[in-house]
Design an enzyme around this catalytic site. Structure first.
Site, PDB file in Angstrom:
ATOM      1  N   CYS A 133      46.353  39.207  39.378  1.00  0.00           N
ATOM      2  CA  CYS A 133      45.048  39.636  38.858  1.00  0.00           C
ATOM      3  C   CYS A 133      44.433  38.551  37.977  1.00  0.00           C
ATOM      4  O   CYS A 133      43.395  38.766  37.359  1.00  0.00           O
ATOM      5  CB  CYS A 133      45.163  40.961  38.108  1.00  0.00           C
ATOM      6  SG  CYS A 133      46.363  40.950  36.790  1.00  0.00           S
ATOM      7  N   GLN A 140      47.110  50.980  39.892  1.00  0.00           N
ATOM      8  CA  GLN A 140      45.934  50.134  40.102  1.00  0.00           C
ATOM      9  C   GLN A 140      44.672  50.899  39.691  1.00  0.00           C
ATOM     10  O   GLN A 140      44.481  52.048  40.100  1.00  0.00           O
ATOM     11  CB  GLN A 140      45.837  49.727  41.572  1.00  0.00           C
ATOM     12  CG  GLN A 140      46.921  48.765  42.031  1.00  0.00           C
ATOM     13  CD  GLN A 140      46.736  47.342  41.499  1.00  0.00           C
ATOM     14  OE1 GLN A 140      45.724  47.015  40.901  1.00  0.00           O
ATOM     15  NE2 GLN A 140      47.728  46.506  41.717  1.00  0.00           N
ATOM     16  N   CYS A 183      23.185  50.407  33.746  1.00  0.00           N
ATOM     17  CA  CYS A 183      23.475  51.249  32.579  1.00  0.00           C
ATOM     18  C   CYS A 183      22.632  50.806  31.393  1.00  0.00           C
ATOM     19  O   CYS A 183      22.021  49.738  31.409  1.00  0.00           O
ATOM     20  CB  CYS A 183      24.965  51.214  32.241  1.00  0.00           C
ATOM     21  SG  CYS A 183      25.443  49.723  31.356  1.00  0.00           S
ATOM     22  N   CYS A 215      26.990  44.926  26.305  1.00  0.00           N
ATOM     23  CA  CYS A 215      28.384  45.330  26.496  1.00  0.00           C
ATOM     24  C   CYS A 215      29.150  44.251  27.257  1.00  0.00           C
ATOM     25  O   CYS A 215      28.621  43.641  28.172  1.00  0.00           O
ATOM     26  CB  CYS A 215      28.412  46.643  27.270  1.00  0.00           C
ATOM     27  SG  CYS A 215      30.053  47.136  27.785  1.00  0.00           S
ATOM     28  N   CYS A 229      28.318  54.720  31.421  1.00  0.00           N
ATOM     29  CA  CYS A 229      29.060  53.623  32.056  1.00  0.00           C
ATOM     30  C   CYS A 229      29.121  53.855  33.558  1.00  0.00           C
ATOM     31  O   CYS A 229      29.495  54.937  34.015  1.00  0.00           O
ATOM     32  CB  CYS A 229      30.462  53.532  31.481  1.00  0.00           C
ATOM     33  SG  CYS A 229      31.457  52.233  32.248  1.00  0.00           S
ATOM     34  N   GLU A 286      60.955  47.185  37.115  1.00  0.00           N
ATOM     35  CA  GLU A 286      59.798  47.357  36.223  1.00  0.00           C
ATOM     36  C   GLU A 286      60.310  47.548  34.793  1.00  0.00           C
ATOM     37  O   GLU A 286      61.272  48.277  34.568  1.00  0.00           O
ATOM     38  CB  GLU A 286      58.987  48.580  36.676  1.00  0.00           C
ATOM     39  CG  GLU A 286      57.950  49.081  35.708  1.00  0.00           C
ATOM     40  CD  GLU A 286      56.888  48.052  35.373  1.00  0.00           C
ATOM     41  OE1 GLU A 286      56.622  47.864  34.171  1.00  0.00           O
ATOM     42  OE2 GLU A 286      56.344  47.417  36.299  1.00  0.00           O
TER      43      GLU A 286
END
Length: 456
Positions: free
Chosen positions: A411, A289, A74, A80, A163, A339
């Site tokens: 994660c 996700q 990109c 970035c 992007c 949750e």
């Protein structure tokens, strides 16, 4: 060595999340320099000392790494901060992440465990189904920009018109929105002064369905006619299809994408996505996700790790819109999802009904409190907590059930490593671990661990 001194050196390796290690023979010590690639020769300035360790700020890359065999994908790389590693071959990115995981987990895990490597995303580029773009300017008092933060900057925004992490549809929408407001000289929200109108553009696109939700986030400080923008957006030539255009009002002082009020300008306030043969209704703020195809690899790994759950009750804690719960429901007696985001729980209930799943129960609330009120007892637990891991007050409650198997999805591998300490003290051992590269080109990776209770 002191603050403000400038040095040159080669990044020997990069530790998680993006900490490059440079050895300085003249000082006989390592310095941590972020935002580099293994093998690069860099110039940096010492900017702080933390617990005796020196940290440097990257000033420039003097020589490319031998690993950088690709051209940038990109126009705003490397300024970035969105993705770091696009000049490295994908196989090298996965190798690097594998090394990062092993260095952390070999230290965190007691005894032997099986590490099954990093599983590739089925899409290397264009995989993100959600992106938050910010309004701002690239330099002080420059023209309006819309995109991503400049690396290391809180304020400067680079226009991300090409992007590569998102589908081309999202780039076309971004350019359309930016040109509309630039042409009308509309102000953006300045975080320090708390003045201005434009804040964020939140885009969500179903990777399998092509359905797109456009969310414009502004303050209430100004009023503008958005009808011409709606018409311009609906006239765009896209691969997918815009199904909803929303105006989200947010007067919060903090720089987060949230809603004080949401107005539907056109269409509806949700879209559909498919995953593992199931259909999910997704609203602007419900968790899903961000890499649909990568999530399928992740959930297949979870199903493999969890094993035979016939006639068993599974607790899916931090369950989001219930994707894991519904993926496990067909082979379990019952799945209970917990949750904290109420909107996500409502979506989970609706999704389960749509998919004809009747043995899932979803509860809105903090895991720490909900577990006190639940009558059911789990046989197996799946954990998929936020980036910072499980609250230290909640983890003992989870472990007190004494289930035979826990599958932990993380994660942020350092959060997993921290939580493993308490889990192992409670009598669990790590059996297997794998990673799924849901975040190609970036510093992030998803890690899955199977823990089993040791015989007492």
């Amino acid at each position: 060595m002191k603050k403000g001194q400038t040095f040159e050196g080669i990044i020997e390796r990069v530790d998680f999340p993006n900490k490059g290690l440079v050895y300085l023979p003249e000082e006989d010590r390592y310095v941590t320099v972020k935002n580099g690639i293994p093998g690069q020769k860099v110039r940096f300035v010492i900017n702080k000392f933390k617990k005796g360790n020196a940290e440097g700020r990257l000033l420039e890359v003097l020589e490319k790494s031998p690993l950088e065999t690709r051209e940038p994908a990109c126009s705003i790389f490397p300024a970035c901060g969105g993705c770091m590693y696009q000049t490295m071959p994908y196989e090298e990115q996965m190798k690097m992440k594998e090394g990062q995981i092993l260095r952390i987990m070999d230290e965190a895990v007691n005894g032997e465990y099986v590490f099954e490597g990093v599983k590739a995303s089925t899409k290397e580029f264009g995989y993100r189904n959600k992106m938050e773009f910010s309004f701002g300017d690239e330099y002080k008092d420059g023209p309006l920009s819309l995109g991503l933060h400049k690396k290391g900057s809180t304020y400067d925004i680079l226009t991300a018109s090409d992007c590569r992490l998102v589908h081309e549809d999202m780039n076309k929408i971004l350019v359309c929105v930016l040109e509309y407001f630039r042409g009308r000289n509309v102000s953006y929200y300045r975080k320090m002064q708390h003045t201005g109108y434009l804040r964020h553009l939140l885009l969500r696109r179903g990777d399998t369905t092509g359905e797109i939700l456009v969310n414009l986030v502004t303050t209430t400080q100004e009023e503008h006619d958005l009808q011409p923008l709606i018409e311009e957006l609906l006239n765009l030539e896209l691969d997918g299809k815009i199904v909803g255009i929303l105006h989200i009002l947010n007067d919060s002082l903090s720089d987060v994408v949230k809603s004080d009020e949401t107005r539907i300008l056109w269409g509806k306030d949700y879209f559909y996505e498919k995953l593992l043969g199931l259909e999910f209704k997704i609203t602007p703020f419900s968790f899903f996700q961000p890499n649909t195809r990568g999530a399928e690899v992740l959930y297949e790994t979870v199903r493999d790790y969890i094993g035979d759950i016939r006639d068993m009750t599974v607790f899916d804690l931090f369950s989001g819109t219930g994707t894991i719960s519904q993926a496990l429901a067909p082979v379990a007696k019952q799945v209970v999802g917990v949750e904290i985001v109420e909107e996500a729980v409502e979506a989970a209930k609706e999704n389960a009904a749509r998919n004809g799943i009747s043995n899932c129960k979803f509860i809105a609330g903090d895991v720490f409190r909900v577990l006190d009120e639940l009558q059911e007892k789990p046989d197996v637990i799946v954990l998929d907590p936020p980036r910072d891991g499980i609250h230290p007050k909640a983890l003992p409650k989870i472990l007190s059930y004494g289930v035979d198997r826990i599958v932990y999805i993380s994660c942020k591998m350092t959060s997993l490593a921290r939580d493993l300490e308490m889990m192992q003290l409670a009598g669990y051992r790590v059996e297997r671990m794998a990673a799924v590269d849901q975040f190609c080109e970036t510093v992030h990776v998803e890690t899955v661990a199977l823990l089993t209770r040791k015989a007492q």
